[in-house]
Design an enzyme around this catalytic site. Sequence first.
Site, short mmCIF file in Angstrom:
data_model
loop_
_atom_site.label_atom_id
_atom_site.label_comp_id
_atom_site.label_asym_id
_atom_site.label_seq_id
_atom_site.Cartn_x
_atom_site.Cartn_y
_atom_site.Cartn_z
N LYS A 18 -21.69 -7.25 22.34
CA LYS A 18 -20.00 -6.75 22.53
C LYS A 18 -19.14 -6.94 23.78
O LYS A 18 -20.22 -7.22 24.54
CB LYS A 18 -19.75 -5.42 21.70
CG LYS A 18 -20.35 -5.75 20.68
CD LYS A 18 -19.65 -3.95 19.73
CE LYS A 18 -20.72 -3.82 17.88
NZ LYS A 18 -20.02 -3.36 17.53
N GLU A 104 -15.06 -7.54 13.95
CA GLU A 104 -14.42 -6.64 14.94
C GLU A 104 -13.58 -8.07 15.70
O GLU A 104 -12.45 -7.84 15.48
CB GLU A 104 -15.10 -6.38 16.51
CG GLU A 104 -16.07 -5.05 16.25
CD GLU A 104 -17.07 -4.94 17.09
OE1 GLU A 104 -17.24 -5.73 17.35
OE2 GLU A 104 -17.19 -4.33 16.26
N GLU A 174 -22.88 -7.81 7.70
CA GLU A 174 -22.75 -6.91 8.07
C GLU A 174 -21.53 -6.07 7.21
O GLU A 174 -20.38 -5.88 7.72
CB GLU A 174 -22.55 -6.72 9.72
CG GLU A 174 -23.56 -7.65 10.36
CD GLU A 174 -22.84 -7.29 11.64
OE1 GLU A 174 -23.80 -7.28 12.52
OE2 GLU A 174 -21.94 -7.82 12.50
N SER A 220 -25.41 -0.21 12.49
CA SER A 220 -25.95 0.63 12.85
C SER A 220 -27.94 0.52 12.11
O SER A 220 -28.74 1.48 12.00
CB SER A 220 -25.75 2.20 12.00
OG SER A 220 -24.59 2.06 12.53
C1 PEP Z 1 -22.88 -5.57 15.64
O1 PEP Z 1 -22.13 -5.51 16.92
O2 PEP Z 1 -23.12 -6.35 15.15
C2 PEP Z 1 -23.22 -3.74 14.91
C3 PEP Z 1 -24.03 -4.08 13.69
O3 PEP Z 1 -23.01 -3.39 15.65
P1 PEP Z 1 -24.23 -1.44 15.86
O4 PEP Z 1 -25.79 -2.24 15.66
O5 PEP Z 1 -23.68 -0.85 16.57
O6 PEP Z 1 -23.33 -1.14 15.03
#
Ligand code: PEP
Length: 264
Positions: A18, A104, A174, A220
């Site tokens: 990110k 995002e 996701e 996560s």
């Molecule tokens: C992501 O940024 O795609 C993500 C899954 O973040 P996190 O692992 O922090 O949940």
Amino acid sequence: MPDQSSTQRRPLIAANWKMFKTPAETEAFLKEFLPKVSSDPGVEIVICPPFVSLAAAGALMKGTPVQLGAQNVNENSEGAFTGEISPGMLAALNCTHVVVGHSERRQLFGETNSGVNKKMLAVLKQGLIPIVCVGETLAEREAGTTLAVVERQVKEALVNIPSADTKKIVIAYEPVWAIGTGRTATPQQAQEVHLAIRDILKDQYGSLTSLSVRILYGGSVKPDNMAELMACEDIDGGLVGGASLKPDAFLDIVNYRQRKAAGR
Ligand code: PEP
């Protein structure tokens, strides 16, 4: 019956940094991480730093088993698109992968399914591998529309993709409610959606393709939950945000099999 040997899916673990890590911070991470990665880690590893850190990362990754990815791309090859980066520019920096349609970007920057499809087509045309993200919001899950939402995202992302290219793509499931929240989908919840995605691919492209495409889980992922997620038949790797920012935590995720075998 598809030939199983041609459909073995090598796990892929991708780090999505990110908007974290300057070029200097990227170098510090890689100088600690890369020497600890086995020369044959048994999984594919991709790290996606911010655009400004791609060059520094690419220089250090050269000759290692770790591959370079970007977090976004513009679908045009060049032109008056202030602030944007083209697929060719990413290829020139030795990127091999590009994350497309992260939630995002969909939520904060208005990306749509059809915009995601344009990026997919441009990325594949450049010879790069898209990691296309799909997933439902909490409201959609609670309304019982998870599978319908994901089906639409997958189908619309893949419109007009040449069939020879479909095996190359990577899909990341996701669930939006699991990203950065510490709340992981249970292996059962994830497997249900992964299987549904594989069924969509099977309907559209046939068994061989559906069994070849890697479907990653993201949301996560941590050293502690990677092995149980990877035990699911249709989970072929992870897209990791927060836990990929620390070399040792990401290494523990990458080495989930070795740690499980050692009872750690
Ligand atoms: C992501 O940024 O795609 C993500 C899954 O973040 P996190 O692992 O922090 O949940």
